[in-house]
Design a protein around this motif. Structure first.
Motif, short mmCIF file in Angstrom:
data_model
loop_
_atom_site.label_atom_id
_atom_site.label_comp_id
_atom_site.label_asym_id
_atom_site.label_seq_id
_atom_site.Cartn_x
_atom_site.Cartn_y
_atom_site.Cartn_z
N LYS A 169 0.85 -1.19 0.00
CA LYS A 169 0.00 0.00 0.00
C LYS A 169 0.88 1.24 0.00
O LYS A 169 1.89 1.29 0.69
CB LYS A 169 -0.92 0.03 1.22
CG LYS A 169 -2.05 -0.99 1.17
CD LYS A 169 -3.04 -0.80 2.29
CE LYS A 169 -2.47 -1.23 3.62
NZ LYS A 169 -3.46 -1.19 4.71
N TYR A 177 -3.02 3.67 -2.85
CA TYR A 177 -3.03 2.68 -3.91
C TYR A 177 -2.65 1.29 -3.39
O TYR A 177 -1.87 1.17 -2.43
CB TYR A 177 -2.05 3.06 -5.03
CG TYR A 177 -2.49 4.22 -5.87
CD1 TYR A 177 -3.28 4.02 -7.00
CD2 TYR A 177 -2.12 5.52 -5.54
CE1 TYR A 177 -3.70 5.08 -7.79
CE2 TYR A 177 -2.53 6.60 -6.32
CZ TYR A 177 -3.32 6.37 -7.44
OH TYR A 177 -3.73 7.43 -8.20
N SER A 178 -3.19 0.28 -4.03
CA SER A 178 -2.75 -1.10 -3.86
C SER A 178 -1.73 -1.37 -4.97
O SER A 178 -2.03 -1.18 -6.15
CB SER A 178 -3.93 -2.06 -3.99
OG SER A 178 -3.47 -3.39 -4.12
N ILE A 179 -0.55 -1.81 -4.56
CA ILE A 179 0.54 -1.98 -5.53
C ILE A 179 1.08 -3.40 -5.48
O ILE A 179 1.34 -3.94 -4.40
CB ILE A 179 1.70 -1.00 -5.26
CG1 ILE A 179 1.18 0.43 -5.15
CG2 ILE A 179 2.75 -1.10 -6.36
CD1 ILE A 179 2.23 1.43 -4.72
N TYR A 192 -0.60 -0.72 -10.31
CA TYR A 192 -1.37 0.07 -9.35
C TYR A 192 -2.86 -0.04 -9.62
O TYR A 192 -3.30 -0.04 -10.77
CB TYR A 192 -1.01 1.55 -9.47
CG TYR A 192 0.39 1.95 -9.07
CD1 TYR A 192 0.62 2.70 -7.92
CD2 TYR A 192 1.49 1.61 -9.86
CE1 TYR A 192 1.90 3.09 -7.55
CE2 TYR A 192 2.77 1.99 -9.51
CZ TYR A 192 2.97 2.74 -8.36
OH TYR A 192 4.24 3.13 -8.01
N THR A 193 -3.63 -0.11 -8.55
CA THR A 193 -5.06 0.20 -8.59
C THR A 193 -5.40 0.95 -7.30
O THR A 193 -4.71 0.76 -6.28
CB THR A 193 -5.94 -1.07 -8.68
OG1 THR A 193 -5.58 -1.99 -7.65
CG2 THR A 193 -5.83 -1.74 -10.05
N PRO A 194 -6.43 1.78 -7.30
CA PRO A 194 -6.81 2.45 -6.06
C PRO A 194 -7.13 1.43 -4.96
O PRO A 194 -7.73 0.38 -5.23
CB PRO A 194 -8.06 3.24 -6.45
CG PRO A 194 -7.91 3.46 -7.92
CD PRO A 194 -7.25 2.22 -8.45
N TYR A 195 -6.72 1.73 -3.75
CA TYR A 195 -6.98 0.84 -2.62
C TYR A 195 -8.43 0.99 -2.18
O TYR A 195 -8.94 2.11 -2.03
CB TYR A 195 -6.05 1.18 -1.46
CG TYR A 195 -6.24 0.29 -0.26
CD1 TYR A 195 -5.72 -1.00 -0.23
CD2 TYR A 195 -6.96 0.74 0.86
CE1 TYR A 195 -5.90 -1.82 0.87
CE2 TYR A 195 -7.15 -0.08 1.96
CZ TYR A 195 -6.62 -1.36 1.96
OH TYR A 195 -6.80 -2.18 3.05
N TYR A 234 -9.70 -5.69 -9.00
CA TYR A 234 -10.19 -4.40 -8.48
C TYR A 234 -11.69 -4.26 -8.72
O TYR A 234 -12.45 -3.90 -7.80
CB TYR A 234 -9.43 -3.25 -9.16
CG TYR A 234 -9.99 -1.88 -8.88
CD1 TYR A 234 -9.75 -1.25 -7.66
CD2 TYR A 234 -10.76 -1.21 -9.83
CE1 TYR A 234 -10.27 0.02 -7.39
CE2 TYR A 234 -11.29 0.04 -9.58
CZ TYR A 234 -11.04 0.66 -8.36
OH TYR A 234 -11.57 1.90 -8.10
#
Length: 254
Positions: A169, A177-179, A192-195, A234
């Motif tokens: 994160k 973001y979730s990485i 990356y996608t938004p957390y 996601y």
């Protein structure tokens, strides 16, 4: 239609394991065959009991599928013990088929899904995979990975495979973001996608690895397969049906 094989455990609540894999394969339009390694009595709150399938029968399942189907990619999930790991490894390690290995150690609810004495055998299996997909805890157990240390490629090179480490994160411009980091022998790629702040994450690891397998079977290269798969997970979390009292299931039909 391309055919993909999952070798993994059964989740009685249908959100993870083989059930999640088959739902994911269907979502991407590939045909899914399955080999059951263990049966679990579980729901979103945890694993209540585990019944291992005899290793000889696991081998019989693998042989029956490979004798009949032109399998393009193999996804491997929960293997549970040393004997099953060795049986599966010996059955598929020399095949000219890409292997996506999800080294399952614990469930989202914290239940142990791998016997401690089996870790060494699982480490050996990793070298035969095209990519392994550990989360932070699993990466720590496999090669002493520390997310707070500077990235060290030497730890990855020893594995002779690509390693996708999940669940980092990071806040960028006030957005969390979730990485996931893909370690290759020469480089590191970030995805990356938004957390999403939610309890509905049951089966996300299984879903990500089976999605990667499906997209590899569809002809995508590894980086593109990971990118598509991360976006898929996601959306599956974002549109989760909010079922279960614990770590809720996600929506594979997105």
């Amino acid at each position: 239609m391309q055919s993909v094989l999952t070798i993994a455990g059964s989740d009685s609540c249908g959100g993870a394991g083989i059930q999640a894999d088959l739902k994911t394969f269907e979502a991407f339009g590939v045909y899914g065959a399955s080999v059951v390694t263990v049966l679990t009595a579980q729901n979103t709150t945890g694993v209540k009991d585990i019944f291992e399938v005899d290793a000889k029968f696991v081998k019989a399942q693998i042989d029956s599928i490979l004798d009949d189907f032109d399998i393009k990619v193999i996804k491997v999930g929960m293997l549970f013990n040393k004997k099953i790991i060795k049986t599966v490894k010996d059955a598929i390690k020399d095949l000219d088929i890409p292997i996506v290995l999800d080294p399952v150690f614990v469930s989202k609810a914290g239940s142990a899904l791998l016997e401690t004495e089996a870790i060494k055998e699982l480490k050996d299996f990793c070298q035969y995979a095209k990519v392994i997909t550990p989360n932070l805890y699993e990466a720590k157990q496999l090669f002493d990975y520390n997310e707070n240390e500077e990235h060290d490629l030497t730890k990855i090179r020893d594995y002779k495979t690509n390693v996708l480490i999940k669940k980092h994160k990071k806040e960028i411009n006030d957005i969390l973001y979730s990485i996931d980091y893909l370690y290759t022998k020469t480089d590191i790629k970030s995805f990356y996608t938004p957390y999403i702040r939610t309890k509905n994450v049951h089966g996300t690891g299984c879903t990500l690895s089976s999605s990667i397998a499906a997209n590899l079977a569809l002809g995508k290269d590894l980086e593109e397969a990971i990118r598509v798969s991360k976006e898929y997970v996601y959306e599956a979390i974002l549109k989760a049906p909010n079922l279960g009292k614990g770590s809720g299931v996600i929506n594979h039909k997105v």
